[in-house]
Design a protein around this motif. Structure first.
Motif, mmCIF file in Angstrom:
data_model
loop_
_atom_site.group_PDB
_atom_site.id
_atom_site.type_symbol
_atom_site.label_atom_id
_atom_site.label_comp_id
_atom_site.label_asym_id
_atom_site.label_seq_id
_atom_site.Cartn_x
_atom_site.Cartn_y
_atom_site.Cartn_z
ATOM 1 N N ARG A 1 13.762 13.242 26.247
ATOM 2 C CA ARG A 1 13.079 12.909 24.999
ATOM 3 C C ARG A 1 12.241 14.122 24.610
ATOM 4 N NH1 ARG A 1 8.687 8.048 23.885
ATOM 5 N NH2 ARG A 1 8.759 8.146 21.588
ATOM 6 N N TYR A 2 12.557 14.679 23.452
ATOM 7 C CA TYR A 2 11.918 15.921 23.026
ATOM 8 C C TYR A 2 10.564 15.655 22.367
ATOM 9 C CZ TYR A 2 11.950 20.831 21.590
ATOM 10 O OH TYR A 2 11.656 22.164 21.446
ATOM 11 N N GLY A 3 10.412 14.460 21.830
ATOM 12 C CA GLY A 3 9.165 14.089 21.182
ATOM 13 C C GLY A 3 9.408 13.090 20.076
ATOM 14 N N GLY A 4 8.553 12.048 19.973
ATOM 15 C CA GLY A 4 8.718 11.061 18.918
ATOM 16 C C GLY A 4 10.082 10.414 18.955
ATOM 17 N N GLU A 5 10.835 10.545 17.844
ATOM 18 C CA GLU A 5 12.182 9.978 17.770
ATOM 19 C C GLU A 5 13.263 11.032 17.983
ATOM 20 O OE1 GLU A 5 10.948 10.912 13.473
ATOM 21 O OE2 GLU A 5 10.019 10.269 15.345
ATOM 22 N N GLU A 6 12.886 12.175 18.550
ATOM 23 C CA GLU A 6 13.841 13.261 18.792
ATOM 24 C C GLU A 6 14.271 13.308 20.250
ATOM 25 O OE1 GLU A 6 13.987 17.236 16.447
ATOM 26 O OE2 GLU A 6 11.869 16.800 16.826
ATOM 27 N N PHE A 7 15.562 13.572 20.453
ATOM 28 C CA PHE A 7 16.129 13.737 21.790
ATOM 29 C C PHE A 7 16.891 15.055 21.833
ATOM 30 C CE2 PHE A 7 15.742 9.253 20.925
ATOM 31 C CZ PHE A 7 15.208 8.725 22.097
ATOM 32 N N VAL A 8 17.061 15.586 23.045
ATOM 33 C CA VAL A 8 17.830 16.810 23.205
ATOM 34 C C VAL A 8 18.761 16.640 24.402
ATOM 35 C CG1 VAL A 8 16.054 17.900 24.654
ATOM 36 C CG2 VAL A 8 17.698 19.332 23.431
ATOM 37 N N VAL A 9 19.968 17.159 24.261
ATOM 38 C CA VAL A 9 20.975 17.062 25.323
ATOM 39 C C VAL A 9 21.484 18.468 25.636
ATOM 40 C CG1 VAL A 9 23.216 16.114 26.009
ATOM 41 C CG2 VAL A 9 21.673 14.759 24.559
ATOM 42 N N LEU A 10 21.557 18.788 26.943
ATOM 43 C CA LEU A 10 22.117 20.065 27.394
ATOM 44 C C LEU A 10 23.485 19.794 28.004
ATOM 45 C CD1 LEU A 10 18.987 21.662 29.114
ATOM 46 C CD2 LEU A 10 19.827 22.056 26.795
ATOM 47 N N LEU A 11 24.480 20.567 27.563
ATOM 48 C CA LEU A 11 25.850 20.394 28.040
ATOM 49 C C LEU A 11 26.317 21.698 28.695
ATOM 50 C CD1 LEU A 11 27.313 18.720 24.819
ATOM 51 C CD2 LEU A 11 26.304 17.565 26.797
ATOM 52 N N PRO A 12 26.145 21.844 30.002
ATOM 53 C CA PRO A 12 26.567 23.077 30.664
ATOM 54 C C PRO A 12 28.084 23.221 30.682
ATOM 55 C CG PRO A 12 25.855 21.464 32.282
ATOM 56 C CD PRO A 12 25.539 20.885 30.943
ATOM 57 N N GLU A 13 28.542 24.473 30.631
ATOM 58 C CA GLU A 13 29.977 24.796 30.692
ATOM 59 C C GLU A 13 30.762 24.018 29.635
ATOM 60 O OE1 GLU A 13 31.459 24.371 34.638
ATOM 61 O OE2 GLU A 13 29.803 25.464 35.551
ATOM 62 N N THR A 14 30.196 23.939 28.425
ATOM 63 C CA THR A 14 30.828 23.166 27.351
ATOM 64 C C THR A 14 30.906 24.016 26.087
ATOM 65 O OG1 THR A 14 29.853 21.146 28.279
ATOM 66 C CG2 THR A 14 30.732 21.017 26.036
ATOM 67 N N ASN A 15 32.118 24.173 25.564
ATOM 68 C CA ASN A 15 32.286 24.949 24.326
ATOM 69 C C ASN A 15 32.025 24.068 23.108
ATOM 70 O OD1 ASN A 15 34.574 23.342 24.078
ATOM 71 N ND2 ASN A 15 35.963 24.943 24.810
ATOM 72 N N ALA A 16 32.231 24.635 21.914
ATOM 73 C CA ALA A 16 31.927 23.914 20.675
ATOM 74 C C ALA A 16 32.764 22.646 20.541
ATOM 75 C CB ALA A 16 32.160 24.839 19.486
ATOM 76 N N HIS A 17 34.053 22.752 20.898
ATOM 77 C CA HIS A 17 34.935 21.589 20.784
ATOM 78 C C HIS A 17 34.452 20.456 21.698
ATOM 79 C CE1 HIS A 17 38.652 19.370 20.090
ATOM 80 N NE2 HIS A 17 38.736 19.196 21.403
ATOM 81 N N GLY A 18 34.117 20.796 22.960
ATOM 82 C CA GLY A 18 33.635 19.788 23.914
ATOM 83 C C GLY A 18 32.296 19.216 23.488
#
Length: 418
Positions: free
Chosen positions: A323-340
């Motif tokens: 949870r990045y703050g308030g109603e914001e979330f962030v996701v990290l996708l290692p070893e993942t290109n744009a399509h993935g």
């Protein structure tokens, strides 16, 4: 809530232990519940067995010094009229003592005999009392007979202390051995049966009292140790929960901003070093302020929790959400290109859409929707803050285009525009 259940159970167990400590302090004897009593004696027996196994050479040294003292003194004490017979029996008695100690050691250390230690130790103790009584009390020299009575008492007491069986168990074996020795000796030794009985049975009861008092002390040690172990477990749970709270958002139970910053540093450095792609997704709940104003903050908290759970279930095990703050979330996708990254973002988008949470004040839909911004880092020369800035710009662009959609922002195109 599982940790609270464990904590409550440990607190209950600790209170019970403290009650037993209070009871044990006011009396000598058994105060343990049946199951705990069995565990206590099992541990006590195992500890005694290991002590015997561990202290073999110490015992050999002590017995060797005992022999060095006994043989010369017996030589000078023995009546010259019975010298040969009495000296041989003294040596046999000392040899039998060494043989008995070795039998105890083998019973404690041999793998095949360990499961039967209670029975073998009881049999050896019985043999020690009967055989040593006969070998030492059939001596003709009167002074050596008196010495033998003392030695038999010592053997009785040592048996109670050394073997580690229950006091009543040892008392039973000792009484049987004493009666057997009395019956055997009363017909072969010119000695007052009453004196013989007093010595042998007196050794039994003295050993029992010492063993009983020793077991009471061991019970207190066992209780204090058990309480210390429970306290340590409680302390660990508290520390673990404090660590969890410091790393996770209290409302959603997913990672918080601080943990995200630490994780991003690790992922960013790995991506830069190995030149592997790292996708960053920013997620924002559309018109959430309107939702809070209309439905109330409690409903708003429920929505945030539901969205966090849906995001967590929609990503892969290797991915990271915070949870990045308030109603914001962030996701990290290692070893993942744009399509993935786009595929994962679509899964998240669909998962939130399936929730179907009503939102009358939304300007884009009649239920809760989200906007997603994506960028992919491939080892370009930039800082973490710059990477997050581009991902945030992608989210901003998704909102500009009408919200309720996914927008991908290329780092190369952003760098070119700059």
């Amino acid at each position: 809530m599982e940790y609270k259940y464990k904590l409550a159970k440990l607190q209950y167990d600790k209170e019970k232990i403290e009650e037993l400590i209070a009871q044990q302090s006011s009396r000598v004897g058994q105060v343990f519940p049946k199951k705990m009593e069995e565990v206590f004696w099992q541990k006590n027996l195992e500890r005694s067995r290991k002590h015997i196994e561990k202290n073999l050479w110490s015992g050999v040294l002590v017995y060797f010094l005992f022999i060095l003292v006994m043989i010369p003194t017996d030589y000078w004490i023995i009546d010259k009229n019975f010298f040969k017979q009495d000296f041989i029996q003294c040596v046999l008695g000392l040899t039998n003592g060494a043989f008995t100690l070795m039998l105890i050691y083998f019973a404690a250390s041999l793998p095949k005999l360990k499961p039967y230690f209670v029975f073998t130790a009881s049999a050896i103790f019985f043999w020690a009392i009967v055989s040593m009584s006969w070998l030492t009390l059939t001596i003709q020299t009167e002074d050596l007979k008196h010495q033998a009575l003392v030695i038999i008492c010592i053997i009785d007491i040592l048996g109670f202390m050394l073997i580690g069986l229950k006091p009543f168990h040892m008392l039973t074996v000792s009484m049987l051995a004493s009666f057997s020795a009395i019956v055997l000796l009363v017909f072969t030794v010119d000695m007052n049966p009453l004196l013989l009985g007093r010595v042998l049975l007196g050794g039994c009861f003295l050993g029992f009292v010492i063993s009983h008092m020793g077991s009471a002390r061991e019970r207190m040690i066992y209780l204090y140790t058990s309480r210390a172990k429970i306290s340590e477990q409680i302390h660990r749970i508290h520390n673990s929960e404090l660590l969890h709270l410091s790393q996770h958002d209290a409302l959603t139970n997913i990672s918080n901003r601080r943990t995200f910053d630490e994780t991003l540093t690790d992922y960013f450095n790995i991506s830069k070093r190995e030149e592997s792609p790292l996708a960053v997704l920013f997620i924002d709940v559309d018109h959430f302020k309107n939702f809070n104003d209309f439905y109330g903050h409690q409903k708003g908290d429920d929505v945030i929790s539901s969205i966090a759970e849906s995001i967590k279930n929609a990503i892969r095990h290797m991915d990271f959400v915070a949870r990045y703050g308030g109603e914001e979330f962030v996701v990290l996708l290692p070893e993942t290109n744009a399509h993935g990254a786009y595929a994962v973002a679509s899964n998240i988008y669909k998962a939130i859409d399936r929730l179907g949470i009503p939102h009358e004040k939304s300007l884009v839909s009649n239920h809760i929707t989200i906007s997603l911004g994506i960028t992919v880092y491939r080892g370009e020369e930039m800082t973490q803050d710059e990477l997050l800035c581009i991902a945030d710009q992608a989210l901003y662009r998704a909102k500009q285009l009408g919200r309720n959609q996914i927008y991908y922002q290329s780092i190369r195109s952003e760098a070119a525009s700059l």
